[in-house]
Motif scaffolding. Structure first.
Motif, short mmCIF file in Angstrom:
data_model
loop_
_atom_site.label_atom_id
_atom_site.label_comp_id
_atom_site.label_asym_id
_atom_site.label_seq_id
_atom_site.Cartn_x
_atom_site.Cartn_y
_atom_site.Cartn_z
N TRP A 125 0.85 -1.19 0.00
CA TRP A 125 0.00 0.00 0.00
C TRP A 125 0.88 1.23 0.00
O TRP A 125 1.76 1.36 0.85
N LEU A 126 0.68 2.09 -0.99
CA LEU A 126 1.52 3.29 -1.15
C LEU A 126 2.99 2.93 -1.24
O LEU A 126 3.86 3.65 -0.76
N GLY A 127 3.26 1.77 -1.85
CA GLY A 127 4.64 1.35 -2.04
C GLY A 127 5.33 0.83 -0.79
O GLY A 127 6.55 0.67 -0.77
N ARG A 128 4.54 0.54 0.27
CA ARG A 128 5.12 0.15 1.55
C ARG A 128 4.41 -1.10 2.08
O ARG A 128 3.32 -1.44 1.63
N PRO A 129 5.01 -1.76 3.09
CA PRO A 129 4.30 -2.88 3.73
C PRO A 129 3.01 -2.38 4.38
O PRO A 129 2.89 -1.20 4.73
N SER A 130 2.07 -3.27 4.57
CA SER A 130 0.83 -2.89 5.23
C SER A 130 1.09 -2.43 6.67
O SER A 130 2.11 -2.77 7.28
N SER A 131 0.14 -1.68 7.21
CA SER A 131 0.25 -1.24 8.61
C SER A 131 0.27 -2.44 9.55
O SER A 131 0.89 -2.40 10.62
#
Length: 201
Positions: free
Chosen positions: A81-87
């Motif tokens: 998500w948004l180029g990053r791991p999930s929260s």
């Protein structure tokens, strides 16, 4: 041998997880090698924020922590998500931070002689960044991350269909997932025979 798969999807287990569909490939290849698999949909559990193993009443992390200590193989599976791991993945890593100060009976960090890998899905770019972030954190904690112990799928630049909505590049993601499982198993087997010793004092 035992493996734990932490599915860090934002979707609860009542919904189909694209990330789980790709993780299933890795799980199947591990089962073919006699590995017992336990998959946890992390978002279904109450994982309180913090960097301790036990945050008290209402915290489900201690049970997951126990699963990690009973497994030689860990797979963290996360969407992008948004180029990053999930929260959810980020919270998992924050809770695992406590393992840095935990020792086994031979005074080794508890993550020593355990291997880890990463599964990533998302219809946007960023998979290599996610793999690097998660792998780097796992190495910090003490896990051994073998070469090519990851697989990913994305559709390419811009929005598009999800993993289960298209067959695009599934063959590559699946063959890479099978290689990931093979490498995780091989290195876990090697560490069981020749474990990493406690760090010099």
């Amino acid at each position: 041998m035992r493996a734990v798969v932490l599915n860090c999807s934002l979707k609860g287990s009542s919904e189909t997880s694209n990330t789980q569909l790709l993780a299933n490939v890795v799980e199947s290849a591990l089962r073919e090698r006699g590995v017992d698999i336990h998959t946890i949909r992390v978002v279904d559990r109450s994982i309180l924020p913090g960097v301790s193993t036990d945050m008290g009443e209402g915290d489900d992390w201690p049970a997951i922590h126990e699963e990690l200590l009973n497994a030689e193989i860990l797979v963290i599976a996360t969407p992008t998500w948004l180029g990053r791991p999930s929260s959810v993945a980020q919270r998992v890593l924050e809770r695992m931070d406590a393992m840095l100060s935990e020792k086994d009976a031979e005074e080794r960090p508890v993550a020593y002689n355990r291997v880890a890998g990463v599964v990533v899905t998302g219809n946007e770019d960023g998979a290599h960044h996610v793999i690097s972030e998660v792998s780097g954190a796992l190495i910090d904690i003490g896990y051994t991350v073998p070469g090519q112990s990851w697989t990913y799928w994305n559709m390419g630049p811009g929005p598009g269909p999800s993993y289960r909505e298209t067959d695009h590049k599934h063959d590559w993601s699946e063959s890479t997932g099978k290689a990931m499982a093979s490498n995780l198993f091989a290195v876990a087997t090697a560490l069981a025979t020749s474990p990493i010793p406690a760090p010099p004092s």
